[in-house]
Design an enzyme around this catalytic site. Structure first.
Site, PDB file in Angstrom:
ATOM      1  CE1 TYR A   1       2.881 -32.832 -36.558  1.00  0.00           C
ATOM      2  CE2 TYR A   1       1.314 -33.194 -34.772  1.00  0.00           C
ATOM      3  CZ  TYR A   1       1.579 -33.042 -36.132  1.00  0.00           C
ATOM      4  OH  TYR A   1       0.567 -33.133 -37.035  1.00  0.00           O
TER       5      TYR A   1
ATOM      6  CD  GLU B   1       4.687 -29.613 -38.736  1.00  0.00           C
ATOM      7  OE1 GLU B   1       4.881 -28.428 -38.401  1.00  0.00           O
ATOM      8  OE2 GLU B   1       3.609 -30.030 -39.189  1.00  0.00           O
TER       9      GLU B   1
ATOM     10  CG  ASP C   1      10.687 -45.409 -58.123  1.00  0.00           C
ATOM     11  OD1 ASP C   1      11.085 -46.087 -57.156  1.00  0.00           O
ATOM     12  OD2 ASP C   1       9.485 -45.167 -58.346  1.00  0.00           O
TER      13      ASP C   1
ATOM     14  CB  THR D   1       9.284 -48.585 -51.155  1.00  0.00           C
ATOM     15  OG1 THR D   1       9.879 -49.764 -51.713  1.00  0.00           O
ATOM     16  CG2 THR D   1       8.313 -47.975 -52.160  1.00  0.00           C
TER      17      THR D   1
ATOM     18  CE  LYS E   1       6.777 -51.397 -53.533  1.00  0.00           C
ATOM     19  NZ  LYS E   1       6.569 -50.649 -54.776  1.00  0.00           N
TER      20      LYS E   1
ATOM     21  NE  ARG F   1       2.806 -51.239 -46.070  1.00  0.00           N
ATOM     22  CZ  ARG F   1       2.936 -51.880 -47.253  1.00  0.00           C
ATOM     23  NH1 ARG F   1       2.858 -51.222 -48.389  1.00  0.00           N
ATOM     24  NH2 ARG F   1       3.129 -53.175 -47.285  1.00  0.00           N
TER      25      ARG F   1
END
Ligand SMILES: *Cc1c(COP(=O)(O)O)cnc(C)c1O
Length: 416
Positions: free
Chosen positions: A52, A54, A197, A223, A226, A232
């Site tokens: 974790y 955060e 984008d 992303t 791609k 991903r």
């Protein structure tokens, strides 16, 4: 693959093996897909999935983050070097969440956004009514002309009427270069924030094979899976410190909890690959191969939207045919070639049927295929389309395509 999974959960192991076989045998020509390197996958499968973290490097809400900090900082530094920008947030779990983060950072509910129409090649997250971007904000659209290209004067006219707070440029099915400088002029004229984008073209931008959104755009999302060929995930970049701060708070705690540190590690590995000189060779080949698809299909009498391509994808229109994009998608699938149906300018059929297909070159180029193979495959695509109902022919081509695919092994040797 590791023996742990095989021994502990043979059901899941068997399905993963089947998927590897499917990916090996089929010719993957979905324009948004690609093959990551084994190194990227190794980082994704690492112990960082247990952590974790955060917050952001050196500002965490959990202890024991010293290694997570090093990983995330490296990912950020490499992203900034790659795209030539000052700030990057590498935490978005996906492209859609990156975009949601951008909107959350810079807009209030009901603010006006102007994006590219989904049916003209835009993305759901650019204001579509079925997406939170279209439910939360007042969305308006520009599109392409009948020649398949954006007419920037028309976009300006629409922007003057709409007076959007933010303009989105970038697309999921647009085969031509996006003129970010033109979009900057439009945004300046109506006082809008300019958001690019680059989810589809990021790998080309990283190689200098598509013009960069910097310095023209205020904020840029992408992303990483791609054309960029990493794991991903999503990412947001900017040169503006004030925007960077707002983006960071919008991603965490705005819309996400703990970052996927194992995926961030894999993003860093991917960026490392993108920074190598070989990446430019790959990106050039991706474009050369897409051009072969367009040239062969045009020679065989098919209508290509915008009559060609500048990037990694080709949109084929069947508006003049008595079969649909759905028919073509299914027939090509039976012939071992995976593409997707896609709406085209002047669309007459529903989005589930469509009058076109989108074909991409990035994934097969990652397997090492060049012009020679793309010429063979493109001719087979035309053979299938010429004989859309001949299932015996499709089955025969499938065997040939599987044999061709197997010559280009995905995961037993480096592909560049
Ligand atoms: C693919 C894509 C996205 C969304 O990415 P996901 O990771 O699937 O959420 C956003 N914008 C554009 C332009 C895309 O092509």
């Amino acid at each position: 693959m590791s023996q742990f999974l095989k021994n502990q959960d043979p059901d899941i192991y068997a399905i993963i093996e089947d998927e590897l076989e499917r990916q090996t045998d089929h010719l993957e020509m979905i324009a948004s897909e690609n093959f990551t390197s084994p190194a990227v996958m190794e980082a994704m499968g690492s112990v960082f999935t247990n952590k974790y973290a955060e917050g952001y490097p050196n500002k965490r809400y959990y202890g024991g983050c010293e290694n997570a900090d090093r990983i995330e900082q490296l990912a950020v530094d490499r992203a900034c070097e790659l795209f030539g920008c000052k700030f990057a947030n590498v935490q978005p779990h996906s492209g859609s969440q990156a975009n949601q983060g951008v909107y959350q950072a810079l807009l209030k509910p009901y603010d006006k956004i102007l994006g590219m129409d989904l049916s003209h090649g835009g993305h759901l997250t650019h204001g579509s009514k079925v997406s939170s971007s279209g439910k939360t904000y007042s969305s308006f659209f520009y599109g392409v002309e009948m020649d398949g290209r954006i007419d920037y004067d028309r976009v300006l006219d629409i922007a003057k009427i709409v007076e959007p707070k933010l303009i989105v440029c970038g697309a999921s099915a647009y085969a031509r270069e996006i003129d970010f400088a033109k979009f900057r002029e439009i945004a300046d004229e109506v006082g809008a924030i300019l958001f690019a984008d680059i989810a589809h073209i990021a790998g080309l931008v990283a190689a200098g094979e598509h013009p960069s959104p910097f310095p023209h755009c205020d904020v840029v999302s992408t992303t990483t899976h791609k054309t960029l060929r990493g794991p991903r995930g999503g990412m947001i970049m900017t040169n503006d410190e004030d925007i960077a701060k707002k983006i960071n708070s919008a991603i965490f705690p705005g819309i996400q909890g703990g970052p996927l540190v194992h995926v961030i590690a894999a993003k860093a590995v991917g960026f490392g690959e993108n920074l190598k000189p070989e990446w430019k060779t790959y990106a050039k080949q991706v474009k050369a191969n897409a051009k072969v698809i367009a040239d062969v299909l045009m020679k065989r009498g098919y209508k290509i939207v915008s009559d060609g391509t500048d990037n990694h994808l080709v949109l084929v229109s069947f508006l003049d045919k008595d079969f649909s994009g759905k028919d073509a998608d299914a027939a090509l699938g039976n012939a071992g070639i995976t593409v997707n149906k896609n709406t085209v300018p002047g669309e007459t059929r529903s989005p589930f049927v469509t009058s076109g297909i989108r074909i991409g070159s990035a994934a097969l180029t990652a397997r090492g295929m060049k012009e020679k193979e793309f010429e063979i495959i493109s001719n087979k695509i035309a053979d299938v389309l010429d004989n859309i109902e001949d299932s015996a022919l499709h089955a025969k081509i499938k065997e040939e395509m599987h044999a061709l695919a197997r010559e280009f092994v995905i995961y037993h040797q480096p592909t560049y």
